[in-house]
Motif scaffolding. Structure first.
Motif, PDB file in Angstrom:
ATOM      1  N   LEU A  32       0.830  -1.071  -0.073  1.00  0.00           N
ATOM      2  CA  LEU A  32       0.041  -0.113   0.140  1.00  0.00           C
ATOM      3  C   LEU A  32       0.942   1.418  -0.290  1.00  0.00           C
ATOM      4  O   LEU A  32       1.852   1.120   0.634  1.00  0.00           O
ATOM      5  CB  LEU A  32      -1.098   0.093   1.176  1.00  0.00           C
ATOM      6  CG  LEU A  32      -1.826  -1.092   1.277  1.00  0.00           C
ATOM      7  CD1 LEU A  32      -2.666  -1.027   2.494  1.00  0.00           C
ATOM      8  CD2 LEU A  32      -2.820  -1.368   0.071  1.00  0.00           C
ATOM      9  N   ASP A  33       0.373   2.357  -0.528  1.00  0.00           N
ATOM     10  CA  ASP A  33       1.213   3.610  -0.816  1.00  0.00           C
ATOM     11  C   ASP A  33       1.057   4.515   0.092  1.00  0.00           C
ATOM     12  O   ASP A  33       1.387   5.585   0.187  1.00  0.00           O
ATOM     13  CB  ASP A  33       1.232   4.022  -2.271  1.00  0.00           C
ATOM     14  CG  ASP A  33      -0.260   4.614  -2.553  1.00  0.00           C
ATOM     15  OD1 ASP A  33      -1.342   4.515  -1.958  1.00  0.00           O
ATOM     16  OD2 ASP A  33      -0.384   4.783  -3.913  1.00  0.00           O
ATOM     17  N   GLY A  34      -0.131   4.531   1.036  1.00  0.00           N
ATOM     18  CA  GLY A  34      -0.543   5.560   2.025  1.00  0.00           C
ATOM     19  C   GLY A  34      -1.514   6.659   1.253  1.00  0.00           C
ATOM     20  O   GLY A  34      -1.322   7.847   2.007  1.00  0.00           O
ATOM     21  N   LYS A  35      -1.607   6.656   0.197  1.00  0.00           N
ATOM     22  CA  LYS A  35      -2.476   7.451  -0.569  1.00  0.00           C
ATOM     23  C   LYS A  35      -3.894   6.919  -1.036  1.00  0.00           C
ATOM     24  O   LYS A  35      -4.042   5.818  -1.180  1.00  0.00           O
ATOM     25  CB  LYS A  35      -1.818   7.988  -1.843  1.00  0.00           C
ATOM     26  CG  LYS A  35      -0.407   8.446  -1.204  1.00  0.00           C
ATOM     27  CD  LYS A  35       0.541   8.810  -2.658  1.00  0.00           C
ATOM     28  CE  LYS A  35       1.770   9.252  -2.294  1.00  0.00           C
ATOM     29  NZ  LYS A  35       2.770   9.330  -3.718  1.00  0.00           N
ATOM     30  N   TYR A  36      -4.884   8.063  -1.301  1.00  0.00           N
ATOM     31  CA  TYR A  36      -6.206   7.708  -2.080  1.00  0.00           C
ATOM     32  C   TYR A  36      -6.077   8.448  -3.223  1.00  0.00           C
ATOM     33  O   TYR A  36      -6.121   9.623  -3.190  1.00  0.00           O
ATOM     34  CB  TYR A  36      -7.199   7.691  -1.103  1.00  0.00           C
ATOM     35  CG  TYR A  36      -8.299   7.684  -1.694  1.00  0.00           C
ATOM     36  CD1 TYR A  36      -8.837   6.163  -2.174  1.00  0.00           C
ATOM     37  CD2 TYR A  36      -9.432   8.454  -2.205  1.00  0.00           C
ATOM     38  CE1 TYR A  36     -10.211   5.748  -2.675  1.00  0.00           C
ATOM     39  CE2 TYR A  36     -10.514   8.060  -2.682  1.00  0.00           C
ATOM     40  CZ  TYR A  36     -10.801   6.875  -3.171  1.00  0.00           C
ATOM     41  OH  TYR A  36     -11.783   6.667  -3.889  1.00  0.00           O
ATOM     42  N   THR A  37      -6.260   7.796  -4.431  1.00  0.00           N
ATOM     43  CA  THR A  37      -6.357   8.532  -5.684  1.00  0.00           C
ATOM     44  C   THR A  37      -7.738   8.171  -6.096  1.00  0.00           C
ATOM     45  O   THR A  37      -7.941   6.960  -6.331  1.00  0.00           O
ATOM     46  CB  THR A  37      -5.401   8.110  -6.685  1.00  0.00           C
ATOM     47  OG1 THR A  37      -3.928   8.224  -6.162  1.00  0.00           O
ATOM     48  CG2 THR A  37      -5.629   8.978  -7.873  1.00  0.00           C
ATOM     49  N   PHE A  38      -8.820   8.988  -6.530  1.00  0.00           N
ATOM     50  CA  PHE A  38     -10.170   8.770  -6.866  1.00  0.00           C
ATOM     51  C   PHE A  38      -9.951   8.430  -8.333  1.00  0.00           C
ATOM     52  O   PHE A  38      -9.588   9.234  -8.811  1.00  0.00           O
ATOM     53  CB  PHE A  38     -11.119  10.080  -6.627  1.00  0.00           C
ATOM     54  CG  PHE A  38     -12.597   9.609  -6.785  1.00  0.00           C
ATOM     55  CD1 PHE A  38     -13.249   9.211  -5.652  1.00  0.00           C
ATOM     56  CD2 PHE A  38     -13.094   9.949  -7.805  1.00  0.00           C
ATOM     57  CE1 PHE A  38     -14.569   8.700  -5.869  1.00  0.00           C
ATOM     58  CE2 PHE A  38     -14.346   9.538  -8.068  1.00  0.00           C
ATOM     59  CZ  PHE A  38     -15.113   9.077  -7.132  1.00  0.00           C
ATOM     60  N   PRO A  39     -10.481   7.155  -8.621  1.00  0.00           N
ATOM     61  CA  PRO A  39     -10.358   6.841 -10.180  1.00  0.00           C
ATOM     62  C   PRO A  39     -11.364   7.461 -11.052  1.00  0.00           C
ATOM     63  O   PRO A  39     -12.315   7.581 -10.794  1.00  0.00           O
ATOM     64  CB  PRO A  39     -10.527   5.178 -10.143  1.00  0.00           C
ATOM     65  CG  PRO A  39     -11.423   5.054  -8.635  1.00  0.00           C
ATOM     66  CD  PRO A  39     -11.040   6.137  -7.773  1.00  0.00           C
ATOM     67  N   ARG A  40     -10.633   7.720 -12.153  1.00  0.00           N
ATOM     68  CA  ARG A  40     -11.498   8.454 -13.216  1.00  0.00           C
ATOM     69  C   ARG A  40     -12.452   7.376 -13.596  1.00  0.00           C
ATOM     70  O   ARG A  40     -13.713   7.981 -13.832  1.00  0.00           O
ATOM     71  CB  ARG A  40     -10.800   8.828 -14.230  1.00  0.00           C
ATOM     72  CG  ARG A  40      -9.675   9.926 -13.820  1.00  0.00           C
ATOM     73  CD  ARG A  40      -9.069  10.407 -15.419  1.00  0.00           C
ATOM     74  NE  ARG A  40      -8.055  11.132 -15.095  1.00  0.00           N
ATOM     75  CZ  ARG A  40      -8.203  12.591 -14.932  1.00  0.00           C
ATOM     76  NH1 ARG A  40      -9.341  13.251 -15.051  1.00  0.00           N
ATOM     77  NH2 ARG A  40      -6.916  13.475 -14.666  1.00  0.00           N
ATOM     78  N   SER A  41     -12.550   6.121 -13.816  1.00  0.00           N
ATOM     79  CA  SER A  41     -13.331   5.040 -13.917  1.00  0.00           C
ATOM     80  C   SER A  41     -14.456   4.894 -12.983  1.00  0.00           C
ATOM     81  O   SER A  41     -15.483   4.785 -13.429  1.00  0.00           O
ATOM     82  CB  SER A  41     -12.791   3.967 -14.486  1.00  0.00           C
ATOM     83  OG  SER A  41     -12.402   3.449 -13.448  1.00  0.00           O
ATOM     84  N   ALA A  42     -14.133   5.426 -11.751  1.00  0.00           N
ATOM     85  CA  ALA A  42     -15.045   5.353 -10.733  1.00  0.00           C
ATOM     86  C   ALA A  42     -16.098   4.016 -10.576  1.00  0.00           C
ATOM     87  O   ALA A  42     -17.395   4.201 -10.539  1.00  0.00           O
ATOM     88  CB  ALA A  42     -15.981   6.550 -10.571  1.00  0.00           C
ATOM     89  N   GLY A  43     -15.552   2.998 -10.703  1.00  0.00           N
ATOM     90  CA  GLY A  43     -16.438   1.787 -10.741  1.00  0.00           C
ATOM     91  C   GLY A  43     -16.938   1.113 -11.758  1.00  0.00           C
ATOM     92  O   GLY A  43     -17.800   0.293 -11.792  1.00  0.00           O
ATOM     93  N   SER A  44     -16.592   1.396 -12.847  1.00  0.00           N
ATOM     94  CA  SER A  44     -17.452   1.315 -14.153  1.00  0.00           C
ATOM     95  C   SER A  44     -16.790  -0.149 -14.402  1.00  0.00           C
ATOM     96  O   SER A  44     -15.777  -0.601 -14.545  1.00  0.00           O
ATOM     97  CB  SER A  44     -16.963   2.180 -15.417  1.00  0.00           C
ATOM     98  OG  SER A  44     -15.660   2.187 -15.840  1.00  0.00           O
ATOM     99  N   ASN A  45     -17.912  -1.106 -15.069  1.00  0.00           N
ATOM    100  CA  ASN A  45     -17.606  -2.590 -15.427  1.00  0.00           C
ATOM    101  C   ASN A  45     -16.836  -3.449 -14.208  1.00  0.00           C
ATOM    102  O   ASN A  45     -16.285  -4.136 -14.596  1.00  0.00           O
ATOM    103  CB  ASN A  45     -16.908  -2.526 -16.491  1.00  0.00           C
ATOM    104  CG  ASN A  45     -17.317  -1.829 -17.696  1.00  0.00           C
ATOM    105  OD1 ASN A  45     -18.642  -2.088 -18.055  1.00  0.00           O
ATOM    106  ND2 ASN A  45     -16.549  -1.103 -18.556  1.00  0.00           N
TER     107      ASN A  45
END
Length: 185
Positions: free
Chosen positions: A134-147
């Motif tokens: 784990l990198d200790g960061k949170y990056t909100f994904p652009r795909s946001a849960g698609s598929n």
């Protein structure tokens, strides 16, 4: 075909204190591969498999099967070395030591944060990247849960929320006397 006897690839390490692990099997594994895996646990580890949601994991020989749909998973007590050996089996996709998490409603928001907070909960760090460490960061994904299919084990989703459009469902309830609802959804 189901294998009835096993040449166990390893012997359980009885000198290690058993810890509770969650083991996820591949959703693409055949039914026979899943049956063979459970039969191996019985034969090689002297485990008893149960899908009874009221059973407690207070005995090291009990395996609690929490599988539903195409999600194949169980919880059991193993020594850390044995858990590591199970992780190397082809049908196993994840072995995770059981941990307790607390919901911290002051830090979790349903809105997309404008930037990554300096300190994030472990659960967010765990879900935003595919590989460890784990990198200790949170990056909100652009795909946001698609598929994707998402399985929430324990708490945190309102299956009746309009944004799910009827796509979210409850899995099994795994505690005695618990209602079939999410108290924190």
């Amino acid at each position: 075909t189901l294998v009835e006897s096993f040449n166990c690839p390893f012997t359980p390490n009885s000198h290690e204190a058993p810890q509770t692990f969650i083991i996820q099997l591949s959703s693409t594994a055949s039914r026979d591969a899943i049956k063979n895996h459970y039969a191996m646990l019985t034969s090689c580890f002297a485990k008893t498999i149960s899908d009874d949601s009221t059973i407690q994991l207070n005995h090291p020989s009990i395996i609690k099967d929490i599988s539903f749909g195409s999600f194949n998973c169980y919880i059991g007590k193993f020594g850390p070395s044995d858990a590591a050996k199970l992780a190397k089996l082809s049908e196993v996709i994840n072995v995770e030591k059981d941990k307790k998490y607390k919901i911290d409603s002051k830090r979790i928001s349903t809105k997309v944060p404008p930037k990554t907070p300096p300190t994030i909960p472990t659960n967010l760090d765990r879900i935003d990247q595919q590989h460890r460490p784990l990198d200790g960061k949170y990056t909100f994904p652009r795909s946001a849960g698609s598929n994707v299919n998402v399985y929430i084990i324990d708490t945190g989703i309102n299956v009746k929320h309009e944004e799910f459009g009827g796509r979210a469902i409850f899995g099994p309830v795994l505690c005695k006397g618990c209602q079939h609802k999410d108290d924190n959804g």
